[in-house]
Design a protein around this motif. Sequence first.
Motif, PDB file in Angstrom:
ATOM      1  N   GLN A 115       6.705  -1.876   0.656  1.00 46.66           N
ATOM      2  CA  GLN A 115       6.126  -1.084  -0.438  1.00 46.66           C
ATOM      3  C   GLN A 115       6.645  -1.580  -1.789  1.00 46.66           C
ATOM      4  OE1 GLN A 115       3.976   1.551  -0.277  1.00 46.66           O
ATOM      5  NE2 GLN A 115       4.127   2.454   1.757  1.00 46.66           N
ATOM      6  N   THR A 116       7.957  -1.802  -1.893  1.00 48.38           N
ATOM      7  CA  THR A 116       8.559  -2.246  -3.141  1.00 48.38           C
ATOM      8  C   THR A 116       8.039  -3.620  -3.552  1.00 48.38           C
ATOM      9  OG1 THR A 116      10.559  -0.958  -2.690  1.00 48.38           O
ATOM     10  CG2 THR A 116      10.750  -2.744  -4.292  1.00 48.38           C
ATOM     11  N   ALA A 117       7.964  -4.540  -2.581  1.00 56.64           N
ATOM     12  CA  ALA A 117       7.482  -5.886  -2.879  1.00 56.64           C
ATOM     13  C   ALA A 117       6.013  -5.845  -3.311  1.00 56.64           C
ATOM     14  CB  ALA A 117       7.651  -6.784  -1.656  1.00 56.64           C
ATOM     15  N   ASP A 118       5.219  -5.021  -2.644  1.00 49.81           N
ATOM     16  CA  ASP A 118       3.794  -4.928  -2.967  1.00 49.81           C
ATOM     17  C   ASP A 118       3.586  -4.369  -4.375  1.00 49.81           C
ATOM     18  OD1 ASP A 118       1.215  -5.509  -2.036  1.00 49.81           O
ATOM     19  OD2 ASP A 118       0.854  -3.431  -1.428  1.00 49.81           O
ATOM     20  N   ALA A 119       4.479  -3.467  -4.779  1.00 49.82           N
ATOM     21  CA  ALA A 119       4.343  -2.834  -6.096  1.00 49.82           C
ATOM     22  C   ALA A 119       4.589  -3.801  -7.244  1.00 49.82           C
ATOM     23  CB  ALA A 119       5.304  -1.651  -6.198  1.00 49.82           C
ATOM     24  N   THR A 120       5.151  -4.979  -6.976  1.00 49.88           N
ATOM     25  CA  THR A 120       5.366  -5.963  -8.045  1.00 49.88           C
ATOM     26  C   THR A 120       4.055  -6.591  -8.509  1.00 49.88           C
ATOM     27  OG1 THR A 120       5.667  -7.855  -6.537  1.00 49.88           O
ATOM     28  CG2 THR A 120       7.633  -6.534  -7.086  1.00 49.88           C
ATOM     29  N   GLY A 121       2.998  -6.467  -7.687  1.00 46.92           N
ATOM     30  CA  GLY A 121       1.733  -7.108  -8.004  1.00 46.92           C
ATOM     31  C   GLY A 121       1.656  -8.554  -7.555  1.00 46.92           C
ATOM     32  N   ALA A 122       2.677  -9.035  -6.858  1.00 43.36           N
ATOM     33  CA  ALA A 122       2.644 -10.405  -6.339  1.00 43.36           C
ATOM     34  C   ALA A 122       1.464 -10.590  -5.404  1.00 43.36           C
ATOM     35  CB  ALA A 122       3.951 -10.727  -5.610  1.00 43.36           C
ATOM     36  N   ARG A 123       0.850 -11.761  -5.425  1.00 41.73           N
ATOM     37  CA  ARG A 123      -0.303 -12.023  -4.556  1.00 41.73           C
ATOM     38  C   ARG A 123       0.120 -12.316  -3.125  1.00 41.73           C
ATOM     39  NH1 ARG A 123      -4.476 -16.138  -7.171  1.00 41.73           N
ATOM     40  NH2 ARG A 123      -5.612 -15.416  -5.334  1.00 41.73           N
ATOM     41  N   MET A 124       1.384 -12.676  -2.912  1.00 38.99           N
ATOM     42  CA  MET A 124       1.859 -13.034  -1.584  1.00 38.99           C
ATOM     43  C   MET A 124       3.285 -12.517  -1.402  1.00 38.99           C
ATOM     44  SD  MET A 124       0.971 -14.603   1.237  1.00 38.99           S
ATOM     45  CE  MET A 124      -0.416 -15.643   0.692  1.00 38.99           C
TER      46      MET A 124
END
Length: 324
Positions: free
Chosen positions: A288-297
């Motif tokens: 969840q935290t990683a996804d919230a950065t907006g990173a594409r991968m």
Amino acid sequence: MAEIIDTAGETDRALQRASEVLGRGLPVAIPTETVYGLAADATNPQAIARIYETKGRPQFNPLICHVADLEMAERHAVFDPLSRKLAQAFWPGPLTLILPVRPDTPIHPLARAGLDTVGLRVPAGFSGRLLAAFGRPLAAPSANTSGRISPTRAAHVEADLGAAIELILDAGPTPVGVESTIVKVEDGTIRLLRPGGLDADDIERLTGLAVIRPSAPGAAIEAPGMLASHYAPDAGVRLNARNVAPGEALIRFGGVKLPGEDQAAIVLDLSPSGDLREAAANLFGYMQTADATGARMIAFAPIPATGLGEAINDRLERAAAPRS
């Protein structure tokens, strides 16, 4: 937005309010030791339909039904001696048993996706008290949009489903962090349908029997979590990463640094000490935290496939699978 009640600070009100909402045929987000569940009366077809509607879940995917104890479970399913031994050893806890339903069970076929079996589990913690107070089984898949990252905190549920449900019960972060292990006993053998929070090695030590793993992908759906694509963030997922591309989010393991991580959108370590139990508890929250950065991968470093690593790698492979 949903009302949120702290189960530790307002235990009696949480039990009363949840029982009232469930009694009206509406789903409630409840804490378990594995992940937060979206619970509804398993005997009420309208309530079950609201789970599917809220999650956007395919109705051929069955739901786990949670019960207060083994006695309640035996009113709804037929236990062979080996399944009963597993229940007595590992309930309450992160183990789901797939069992033949009793002909007179009030658990509605919609919760079972029309199958003549039912997945039953006795959860630990507050949800066990709620089940005893409510007096009926609760169908409770993870409290998230179908196919997405499972929630391990009430805040995850609120962000995803808060506008669609009336009540969220908050017991803090879930201690196990991945869904239950699902097994099915057939002709004296134990089949693993989904690895999870109970290490299959513990089952083997108790029974003296080898747990049979799936031999090939594409098996018929017998239990939750068997869809090829599941647990997916918005970002793409890259597994067994040995380096990091600029702008990727990195989730590593064991304190091992990867080349290029200084250019990552974020760097998280599931367990700097290499503890697979800690890694399992952190998995969905870190996604969840990683996804919230907006990173594409999101790049995941290799994680051992032993012990609870089997469950972690199962979730990651499904998160990385092609999406419909």
